[in-house]
Structure formats: C-alpha cells, structure tokens
Design an enzyme around this catalytic site. Structure first.
Site, PDB file in Angstrom:
ATOM      1  CG  HIS B  76      -1.566   1.330   1.493  1.00  0.00           C
ATOM      2  ND1 HIS B  76      -2.512   1.890   0.684  1.00  0.00           N
ATOM      3  CD2 HIS B  76      -1.349   2.239   2.488  1.00  0.00           C
ATOM      4  CE1 HIS B  76      -2.866   3.078   1.175  1.00  0.00           C
ATOM      5  NE2 HIS B  76      -2.169   3.312   2.268  1.00  0.00           N
ATOM      6  CG  ASP B 105       6.094  17.649 -26.664  1.00  0.00           C
ATOM      7  OD1 ASP B 105       6.354  17.199 -25.541  1.00  0.00           O
ATOM      8  OD2 ASP B 105       5.335  17.074 -27.477  1.00  0.00           O
ATOM      9  CD1 TRP B 141       6.385   3.409   4.115  1.00  0.00           C
ATOM     10  CD2 TRP B 141       7.527   4.144   2.332  1.00  0.00           C
ATOM     11  NE1 TRP B 141       6.818   4.680   4.381  1.00  0.00           N
ATOM     12  CE2 TRP B 141       7.517   5.163   3.309  1.00  0.00           C
ATOM     13  CE3 TRP B 141       8.189   4.386   1.135  1.00  0.00           C
ATOM     14  CZ2 TRP B 141       8.138   6.386   3.120  1.00  0.00           C
ATOM     15  CZ3 TRP B 141       8.814   5.616   0.956  1.00  0.00           C
ATOM     16  CH2 TRP B 141       8.780   6.596   1.944  1.00  0.00           C
ATOM     17  CB  SER B 168      10.214   5.820 -14.422  1.00  0.00           C
ATOM     18  OG  SER B 168       9.150   6.702 -14.597  1.00  0.00           O
ATOM     19  CB  SER B 169      11.582   9.241 -10.577  1.00  0.00           C
ATOM     20  OG  SER B 169      10.514   8.532 -10.117  1.00  0.00           O
ATOM     21  CG  HIS B 252      12.659  14.555   5.584  1.00  0.00           C
ATOM     22  ND1 HIS B 252      11.552  14.202   6.304  1.00  0.00           N
ATOM     23  CD2 HIS B 252      12.575  15.882   5.418  1.00  0.00           C
ATOM     24  CE1 HIS B 252      10.840  15.281   6.581  1.00  0.00           C
ATOM     25  NE2 HIS B 252      11.445  16.318   6.062  1.00  0.00           N
ATOM     26  CD  GLU B 254       9.547  10.019  -2.667  1.00  0.00           C
ATOM     27  OE1 GLU B 254      10.506  10.304  -3.406  1.00  0.00           O
ATOM     28  OE2 GLU B 254       8.413   9.744  -3.087  1.00  0.00           O
ATOM     29  CE1 TYR B 256       8.626  19.430   3.529  1.00  0.00           C
ATOM     30  CE2 TYR B 256      10.477  18.003   4.019  1.00  0.00           C
ATOM     31  CZ  TYR B 256       9.479  18.844   4.442  1.00  0.00           C
ATOM     32  OH  TYR B 256       9.305  19.068   5.778  1.00  0.00           O
ATOM     33  CB  SER B 267       0.824  28.335  -5.655  1.00  0.00           C
ATOM     34  OG  SER B 267       1.362  27.912  -4.436  1.00  0.00           O
ATOM     35  CG  HIS B 301      12.878  14.292  11.351  1.00  0.00           C
ATOM     36  ND1 HIS B 301      12.756  15.522  10.793  1.00  0.00           N
ATOM     37  CD2 HIS B 301      12.338  13.447  10.458  1.00  0.00           C
ATOM     38  CE1 HIS B 301      12.151  15.431   9.633  1.00  0.00           C
ATOM     39  NE2 HIS B 301      11.892  14.175   9.401  1.00  0.00           N
ATOM     40  CG  HIS B 302      11.968  10.042   9.074  1.00  0.00           C
ATOM     41  ND1 HIS B 302      10.629  10.004   8.750  1.00  0.00           N
ATOM     42  CD2 HIS B 302      12.467  11.114   8.422  1.00  0.00           C
ATOM     43  CE1 HIS B 302      10.344  10.996   7.926  1.00  0.00           C
ATOM     44  NE2 HIS B 302      11.437  11.687   7.711  1.00  0.00           N
ATOM     45  CB  THR B 327       6.041  24.925   6.112  1.00  0.00           C
ATOM     46  OG1 THR B 327       7.170  24.121   5.794  1.00  0.00           O
ATOM     47  CG2 THR B 327       4.797  24.211   5.643  1.00  0.00           C
ATOM     48  CE  LYS B 330       4.996  26.671  -0.709  1.00  0.00           C
ATOM     49  NZ  LYS B 330       5.761  27.273  -1.787  1.00  0.00           N
ATOM     50  NE  ARG B 449       3.801   3.163  10.637  1.00  0.00           N
ATOM     51  CZ  ARG B 449       4.711   3.780   9.873  1.00  0.00           C
ATOM     52  NH1 ARG B 449       5.714   4.443  10.417  1.00  0.00           N
ATOM     53  NH2 ARG B 449       4.625   3.741   8.564  1.00  0.00           N
TER      54      ARG B 449
END
Lengths: 181, 525
Positions: B76, B105, B141, B168-169, B252, B254, B256, B267, B301-302, B327, B330, B449
C-alpha cells in the site's frame, strides 16, 4: 524546436545524467562516511576495550547482571558458565563463556555484544572481552572465553538488572589454521 | 524522432488506436497516460488500504494472515507513493509545464515516452510479488534491513520495481528541468514563471539528487541478499541502522517531492478563485527552495529511537522545527491571497481550501513528532500514521483532485458537473476525517502501527476509522464516475472558464488545448 535549443538540451541532459550518476555514487559513499563518523564520535564502538579510571566499589548497591548468548549457525554453542551474578558498581567482574563446536567443520567467529536495557550499555566498561577479536574454533573443540568488566559507579539508581548478551557470528571466508592448536 | 515530427507538423493529425499511446511523444498524451496510470494505481493501493482497515475493523484476526497484512501495509505504501502520487504530479507536469511556459512540448519527447512506459512493468512487478513463493514484501515501505535481507523472492521483485521506478523518475526529472530551463517562451523569465512550474523545477532537482541514493540503498540490499556483501547484514559485520540513515537521506526529501508539486497546484488554484494575484510570489519561490534545501538536513528525525547521542537528537529536532518557518511563510501567503479576494467556491477551490486546512493540521502534528521526547513515545504508533496521511492524502492527493477539476476543462474541453464535484469534495473531506482523525487518539493511547491485531481498548476508534476509510474509498469511485461523465457528456468549456486564471494555457489557448500548442512561442510582456 530550433537546432540550438536541441544542442543546449543535449548538454543539459548530459549534465543532469552525470549528476544522477554521482548521486548514486554518493549513496555508496555514505557507507564509509557513516563508519568514519561512528569512529570519530565513538558511537557504536562495541568491540573495543573501554578506558576506566580509578573506580570506587559502591558496596551499598547491588546489580544483577544476566549473561545471555545466541549462536547464529549450527557450528557452535555459546553459553555462560554462570547465568547471572550479583555485583557491586565499581567491582571488577570476570565471567567465562564456553564455546563448543560440535560440527565437523572448523570455523572462525566473531561475537557481538548487546545490552538490555540499551541505555545501560554506556555503564558497562569492558576491560577485556573475547569479542575484541575473532575466535577460531576447530571441529569438536570447546573453548573457555573470558569477559572482564566493571559497572561504572555512576549507573543510575533505577538500574537493578542488566543483561549482557553475546551473539556469535561466523566470519565468512576466514581460513582456520589447523596447525595452531 | 525528426521524421515523426515532420509528419505531424502543420496539422492536428492524431494517430489512432492503441499504438497512438504506445508510440506517442506528445506531452499531452503522456500526461494523460500518467494521470490514468496513477488513478489505476490509486485504486489498487486503495484496495490494499481497505484490506488493512477491514482486518482492523475488530480486534483479533479475522480476514487475513499476519504475514499477508504486513505485505498489504508494505505494498500500500509503495504503490501509493511511487505508483499513485508521484506519477499523478508528473502527469500534471507533462500537461501543464509546456503550456504554462509557452513551449511546444517537453525537451526530450522520446525519453518522455520511455519514462512513462517503464511504470507499468514496475507496477506489475510489485503486484506480481504477491504471487511468488514466500509472498510479497512484508518489511514496510521503508524496506528496513534486516527484514529485507531475509525475506523471499517477493523482495527481489520489489527491489527491481524500485530500480525501474527510480529510472523513470530520474528521466522524467531530467526532462522537466531541461524543459523549464531551456524552452521557456521569449520574455518568460524565471521569476515570471507560474508557481506550479517553479515547484516542479525544485522537485525535479530533488528527485535527481535523491532517487539515485534510494537506488543505491536497494542495490546494497540486493547484493547483501545474493552476492555476499555485508552492508546491512549484521551476521557479516554490517549495520542495519546504516540502512535507515541511507534510506531517510532519500526518504525525507521524498516527502517534499510529494508535497512541493501539491504546493504548486494550490498556488495556481487559490489566486484564480480569489481573483487576486498570488500574495508574495517571490517569497513563495524562496520558501519552496528553502524547504527543499532543509529537507536534506533533517533525515534522522525519522529514527530518534535507534539510539543516537542526545546532541544529534537536539540538532535534528531543531533543524526539523526550522522547516516550519518556510512552510509557515507559504501558508501565510495562501491565506493572504484569499484575504479580501472576490472568492467563489467551485470544486477546485474547495479542494484547495481543504488542502490548506488539513495539510496545515498535518504539519502541526509533524511539529509535535519533531520533538524528541514526544516522538520517543509516539514513534511507530498510529499518531504517525495519522500525521502522514494528513499531509499525503489531505495534502498531496487533495491538491491533485483540485488540479484535475481545475484543468479538466482545458484538457478535455468539457466541464465536469459542478454539483457532483462538490458532493465528491464533501464526501472526501468528511470520510477522510472520520478515517484518520481517530488515529491520532489511537496513537496517543499507544496503538502500534503495522500490527494486524490490537488490544480491546482500541476497538471503538478502529471501527470508526474503518467506516471512514470505506466511505472515502467509495467517494473515489464516485470521482471516477464524475470524470467519465464529464468526458462523455460534459458541457463545452470556454477557453477561460475561471475568472481569475491568468496563466498562458487559459489566456492563449482554446479549450480543449490543441494537440500541438505553442509551435510558435507566445510573446510574454
């Protein structure tokens, strides 16, 4: 699109592709960097002797130290002769672990220590330990392996029991010198 | 490539049949394929989420075995992150960036085709992993060692899938950066670009910087598994904690990568429906760039609980809190954009405002989790699950919904049903909160979890959460109906259906946007 835009696009593509290849390399560079940082800051140095200063035995307190062991693979059994000891902080403690190899194969192993609770690890000062070097054990042999440590007197009052555990891992590719013993 | 272009030039001939999509190099076709692919993956990942929630409806083990439950949480996460949200925003980038900067293009149309067509094989590998001996990946994940070093061949398929998704990315990002930097219409200076384009420029750089690091991490896992290396394999002197460091160095930024394009979409929407220009455009650009740079400096921090020195914990705590400053800039600017605007509340605006409220809430719970002593208590509880679903679902996904409703008239030339769109919004936002708000309480009460069973005291909130999750899932089937209805029988859309929209695709192109647009670049004042 015009011809020059195509050329500048190609140049840009090359630069960005190089950048992504470099970042792939950087991922691998993180490995030695991580080890270096651990080395410099002294984090994770579990198989090196600790330095201890002048210790004062604190007779007013006792701490139970449990000795645990795990063996990875079928080549050996590792077991402490005493499963636990009651000690005073600051007292020099010696325990003997017994390593037995019932298999037909001689192997080289490395023991990795682990502590429970984890935060107690900083108060166990190992002066000598078989985990500081690799162990060779011949087929059918039994070895007695010593550990000498002091529990630092600054250990917090709420620590009553500490478990010291060793896990024996096989060092792959190491060759046993049969003649030595 | 030249020959194909020469053939297409000058008239709006569109090749027909399936081969059109296999061979297309048109950014609009590729954008549509990205969006449909991500919607399909969103449904696949959603079914997995509902499997998880169904099992957690009641305490005890009812529906699935624990190993399969672990596989569901893992897949998931992977499918939603790499298969749904990231491709959705790449789809937006493909459709919108050339039109918003006045380019004909993308810079590398052929590579663009390849970037997309790598995705279906990667997704198939992920799904296929469920059917191999040993089952799918069950390590979460985040693919933490040592579990990933031990599991069956489903893990190998996952690793290959991540390699392909990464390729791909990276190709997509190279394409986007080159397009934005080299192909802007004359007069379109960097600081005149629409903010959506800016956010994608920054995101693409982040992707080029961190996707290769993830590829490295999973390659190390692969060689640990099969080729005798010992990067993470403790038995050979490796260190599982090192995997966490390398993973979160990718992981991390990722988050963002997922959030920043969503900022871009919001925006665009908020000024259009407030009929005012975006407040503080330059500060928005700088704030986005600061968030991107800071994202490289806070990864640990993870992993406060892996045992790191208190000095390191303090550094990561304060650095993480620092991200709240840009943040906050924004969020302030978005609110100031609406201030005294002539606001109307069509569906895209509703989703943008929903984003603003719920993303900010998710940001605040993120600040709570940044605090070390609190995090040590909440680590790996449902509080974390609630936090990142507020920023990923109510943040990124709502921005994507808003963006689809916003640009759909331009893409297909037809309007969606406004009444149904509003119903979709309200269903989504109500069921989302029913599903995820109680998870805060579950986490605070200590429910871990990724565990298929739980103690009885967690039963009520879990039941509520499951009901919300199923409602949310149904609302998305309804979204599919709204889309199909718009495509089949929507009212024809004018060139500029939104009063306040002022970017090039609205002002210079008819609806639907022609297959080839801006062959001759527009002049920007």
């Amino acid at each position: 699109m015009s011809q020059d835009v195509k050329v500048t696009n190609r140049i840009m593509l090359r630069k960005l592709a190089v950048m992504s290849v470099l970042m792939f390399g950087f991922g691998y560079l993180l490995v030695p960097l991580y080890e270096k940082i651990c080395d410099v800051t002294g984090i994770n140095q579990i198989v090196k002797a600790d330095e201890i200063g002048n210790t004062q035995v604190d007779d007013s307190r006792t701490i139970i130290v449990e000795f645990d062991s795990n063996s990875r693979g079928e080549h050996w059994y590792l077991k402490a002769i005493d499963s636990k000891k009651t000690v005073h902080p600051g007292e020099l403690v010696e325990v003997i672990y017994e390593l037995h190899n019932p298999s037909e194969k001689s192997v080289v192993g490395q023991a990795i220590p682990s502590y429970g609770p984890a935060y107690a690890s900083q108060y166990i000062k190992k002066i000598d330990c078989f985990c500081f070097k690799q162990q060779e054990i011949l087929a059918g042999q039994t070895q007695r392996l010593p550990v000498m440590f002091v529990i630092d007197s600054s250990v917090p009052d709420d620590v009553h029991t500490i478990t010291l555990s060793f896990t024996m891992f096989e060092v792959e590719g190491a060759i046993v010198d049969e003649k030595e013993s | 490539m030249e020959a194909a272009h020469a053939h297409d030039d000058g008239h709006d001939h569109v090749p027909s049949g399936l081969m059109r999509y296999v061979t297309t190099t048109n950014h609009k076709d590729i954008g549509s394929m990205y969006l449909w692919f991500s919607f399909a993956m969103f449904l696949v990942g959603g079914v997995m989420a509902l499997t998880i929630r169904a099992e957690l409806f009641q305490p005890g083990l009812q529906l699935v075995r624990p190993e399969f439950f672990n596989t569901m949480t893992t897949l998931h996460g992977l499918i939603m992150v790499f298969g749904a949200i990231m491709p959705a925003f790449v789809g937006f980038a493909n459709w919108q960036i050339p039109m918003m900067i006045g380019a004909p293009d993308m810079a590398f149309p052929r590579m663009n085709n390849w970037s997309f067509w790598l995705l279906p094989p990667a997704a198939s590998l992920l799904v296929l992993s469920l059917f191999v001996p040993g089952g799918g990946p069950g390590a979460g994940w985040t693919l933490y060692a040592p579990l990933t070093v031990q599991q069956g061949m489903g893990m190998d398929l996952t690793i290959f899938a991540i390699h392909i998704l990464g390729m791909s990315s990276i190709m997509g990002s190279i394409n986007i950066v080159t397009t934005i930097l080299n192909m802007r219409a004359p007069g379109m200076t960097l600081m005149k670009m629409p903010l959506f384009v800016w956010t994608w420029l920054i995101t693409a750089y982040l992707l080029i910087a961190v996707m290769p690091v993830l590829a490295g991490a999973v390659t190390m896992t692969l060689t640990d598994r099969h080729f005798g290396t010992n990067f993470f394999n403790a038995a050979g002197g490796g260190d599982p904690v090192m995997f966490q460091h390398i993973f979160w160095f990718f992981g991390h930024p990722e988050v963002y990568i997922i959030a920043i394009p969503a900022f871009g979409v919001v925006s665009q929407i908020l000024p259009a429906f407030s009929r005012k220009p975006l407040f503080g455009y330059a500060s928005m650009v700088y704030a986005t760039a600061s968030i991107a740079i800071l994202s490289f400096l806070v990864w640990a921090h993870h992993m406060y609980t892996v045992g790191m020195p208190v000095e390191a914990q303090l550094y990561y705590m304060f650095a993480t809190m620092l991200i709240a400053v840009p943040t906050g800039v924004k969020v302030f600017n978005w609110v100031a954009t609406m201030w005294k605007g002539s606001m109307t509340f069509e569906t895209p605006m509703l989703f943008a405002i929903g984003f603003l409220f719920l993303f900010t809430l998710g940001g605040f719970t993120g600040l709570v989790l940044a605090v070390v002593p609190v995090d040590v208590q909440l680590h790996d509880t449902y509080y974390v699950v609630a936090h990142f679903h507020y920023v990923m679902v109510a943040g990124a996904l709502y921005a994507a919904f808003g963006g689809v409703y916003f640009w759909l008239p331009k893409w297909i030339g037809k309007m969606y049903d406004e009444r149904l769109g509003k119903i979709h919004f309200w269903l989504s936002i109500i069921f989302f909160n029913i599903a995820f708000f109680p998870q805060h309480f579950l986490g605070l009460a200590g429910m871990p979890r990724r565990i298929p069973d739980y103690s009885l005291q967690f039963a009520d909130f879990n039941m509520v959460s499951t009901i919300g999750a199923f409602g949310f899932g149904m609302a998305q089937i309804f979204f599919l109906y709204i889309l199909l209805k718009a495509i089949r029988s929507g009212e024809p859309a004018p060139a500029k259906p939104w009063d306040g929209a002022d970017t090039l695709e609205w002002t210079h192109l008819p609806s639907p946007a022609p297959y080839h647009s801006f062959e001759d670049p527009p002049q920007i004042r």
